[in-house]
Design a protein around this motif. Structure first.
Motif, mmCIF file in Angstrom:
data_model
loop_
_atom_site.group_PDB
_atom_site.id
_atom_site.type_symbol
_atom_site.label_atom_id
_atom_site.label_comp_id
_atom_site.label_asym_id
_atom_site.label_seq_id
_atom_site.Cartn_x
_atom_site.Cartn_y
_atom_site.Cartn_z
ATOM 1 N N LYS A 66 -0.602 1.998 79.223
ATOM 2 C CA LYS A 66 -0.903 1.009 80.246
ATOM 3 C C LYS A 66 -0.671 -0.406 79.703
ATOM 4 O O LYS A 66 -0.641 -0.627 78.503
ATOM 5 C CB LYS A 66 -2.357 1.166 80.704
ATOM 6 C CG LYS A 66 -2.658 2.545 81.295
ATOM 7 C CD LYS A 66 -1.794 2.874 82.481
ATOM 8 C CE LYS A 66 -2.207 2.011 83.644
ATOM 9 N NZ LYS A 66 -1.473 2.192 84.855
ATOM 10 N N PHE A 67 -0.496 -1.347 80.583
ATOM 11 C CA PHE A 67 -0.240 -2.725 80.170
ATOM 12 C C PHE A 67 -1.411 -3.660 80.444
ATOM 13 O O PHE A 67 -1.598 -4.640 79.754
ATOM 14 C CB PHE A 67 1.019 -3.276 80.859
ATOM 15 C CG PHE A 67 0.841 -3.451 82.342
ATOM 16 C CD1 PHE A 67 0.374 -4.649 82.852
ATOM 17 C CD2 PHE A 67 1.118 -2.412 83.209
ATOM 18 C CE1 PHE A 67 0.195 -4.804 84.218
ATOM 19 C CE2 PHE A 67 0.941 -2.566 84.572
ATOM 20 C CZ PHE A 67 0.471 -3.766 85.079
ATOM 21 N N GLU A 68 -2.207 -3.340 81.480
ATOM 22 C CA GLU A 68 -3.272 -4.258 81.863
ATOM 23 C C GLU A 68 -4.438 -4.251 80.875
ATOM 24 O O GLU A 68 -5.191 -5.203 80.789
ATOM 25 C CB GLU A 68 -3.768 -3.976 83.292
ATOM 26 C CG GLU A 68 -4.544 -2.682 83.464
ATOM 27 C CD GLU A 68 -3.697 -1.425 83.588
ATOM 28 O OE1 GLU A 68 -4.272 -0.361 83.815
ATOM 29 O OE2 GLU A 68 -2.454 -1.503 83.455
ATOM 30 N N GLN A 69 -4.555 -3.147 80.162
ATOM 31 C CA GLN A 69 -5.522 -3.027 79.079
ATOM 32 C C GLN A 69 -4.879 -2.146 78.017
ATOM 33 O O GLN A 69 -3.955 -1.388 78.304
ATOM 34 C CB GLN A 69 -6.829 -2.380 79.548
ATOM 35 C CG GLN A 69 -7.636 -3.233 80.497
ATOM 36 C CD GLN A 69 -8.978 -2.590 80.810
ATOM 37 O OE1 GLN A 69 -9.542 -1.871 79.997
ATOM 38 N NE2 GLN A 69 -9.488 -2.870 81.996
ATOM 39 N N GLN A 70 -5.397 -2.219 76.816
ATOM 40 C CA GLN A 70 -4.852 -1.395 75.739
ATOM 41 C C GLN A 70 -5.482 -0.009 75.847
ATOM 42 O O GLN A 70 -6.495 0.284 75.229
ATOM 43 C CB GLN A 70 -5.160 -2.037 74.385
ATOM 44 C CG GLN A 70 -4.431 -1.375 73.244
ATOM 45 C CD GLN A 70 -4.564 -2.159 71.953
ATOM 46 O OE1 GLN A 70 -4.555 -3.378 71.962
ATOM 47 N NE2 GLN A 70 -4.687 -1.445 70.865
ATOM 48 N N ARG A 71 -4.886 0.808 76.701
ATOM 49 C CA ARG A 71 -5.390 2.157 76.937
ATOM 50 C C ARG A 71 -4.272 3.019 77.516
ATOM 51 O O ARG A 71 -3.206 2.526 77.856
ATOM 52 C CB ARG A 71 -6.603 2.145 77.846
ATOM 53 C CG ARG A 71 -6.348 1.606 79.237
ATOM 54 C CD ARG A 71 -7.634 1.549 80.015
ATOM 55 N NE ARG A 71 -7.422 1.111 81.386
ATOM 56 C CZ ARG A 71 -8.371 0.963 82.274
ATOM 57 N NH1 ARG A 71 -9.599 1.230 81.929
ATOM 58 N NH2 ARG A 71 -8.107 0.571 83.489
#
Length: 157
Positions: A79-84
Motif C-alpha cells: 500500500k502507499f497511503e500507509q506503510q502496510r
C-alpha cells in the motif's frame, strides 16, 4: 472419510510444489467450470516456478493423506497511503468430496497467518452475489462491504 488431518502449506519454488500448483489449477478449472481459462493455455514450468518464488504470491494448499483437498492463490499488495500491506485472495476452491468440512475456512485462516508474517493488516476477497455458498462462507468469517467491480479490457490488435 472420518476426521482425517488436513495439512495446510504454502507452496515454494520446487518440483513437488510445481506439480501441486498444476493440480490446483485443474481443481480451479473443475470448481469454477472454466476449463479453458485454467487449462487451455498452461504456463511453462519456469513461469510457475517464478511465481512460487515471489514473496507477494501466496499459493496455499490443503492436503488430506497426500490428496489435494483444496487451495487458494492470493496476492500481497504493498500500500502507499500507509506503510502496510493487504492480501487479496484471488481464487479459492475445495474439491467436491471435501466440501462442507470447513476446509475453505481453514484455508482462509491459514492465509491470515501467512499475511500476518508478511506484515499485512487485512486479507480480503471478492464474491459474485450469485455464488451464495461463497457469500455465506465469507460473511461468516469477515465483514461484508458492498462494492462494484469494473474490468477495463485492453484492446489487442
Amino acid at each position: 472419510m472420518g476426521n482425517q488431518e488436513i495439512e495446510f502449506t504454502r507452496l515454494v519454488d520446487d518440483a513437488q510444489s510445481l506439480a501441486l500448483f498444476r493440480e490446483l489449477n485443474a481443481l480451479f478449472a473443475d470448481a469454477f467450470e472454466e476449463q479453458e481459462t485454467y487449462l487451455g493455455n498452461p504456463p511453462t514450468d519456469g513461469y510457475l516456478l517464478s511465481l512460487l518464488a515471489k514473496e507477494h504470491v501466496l499459493v496455499c494448499t490443503a492436503m488430506s493423506c497426500g490428496e489435494l483437498a483444496g487451495g487458494l492463490v492470493a496476492y500481497v499488495l504493498d500500500k502507499f497511503e500507509q506503510q502496510r500491506k493487504e492480501v487479496y485472495i484471488y481464487d479459492l476452491a475445495v474439491a467436491s468430496k471435501y466440501r462442507r468440512k470447513k476446509i475453505a475456512t481453514q484455508l482462509i485462516r491459514f492465509v491470515q497467518g501467512q499475511a500476518e508474517k508478511l506484515g499485512a493488516w487485512v486479507v480480503f476477497v471478492q464474491a459474485d452475489p450469485v455464488d451464495t455458498a461463497a457469500v455465506k462462507l465469507y460473511s461468516s468469517i469477515g465483514k461484508r462491504e458492498d462494492v462494484l467491480h469494473f474490468d477495463f479490457t485492453l484492446d489487442k490488435e
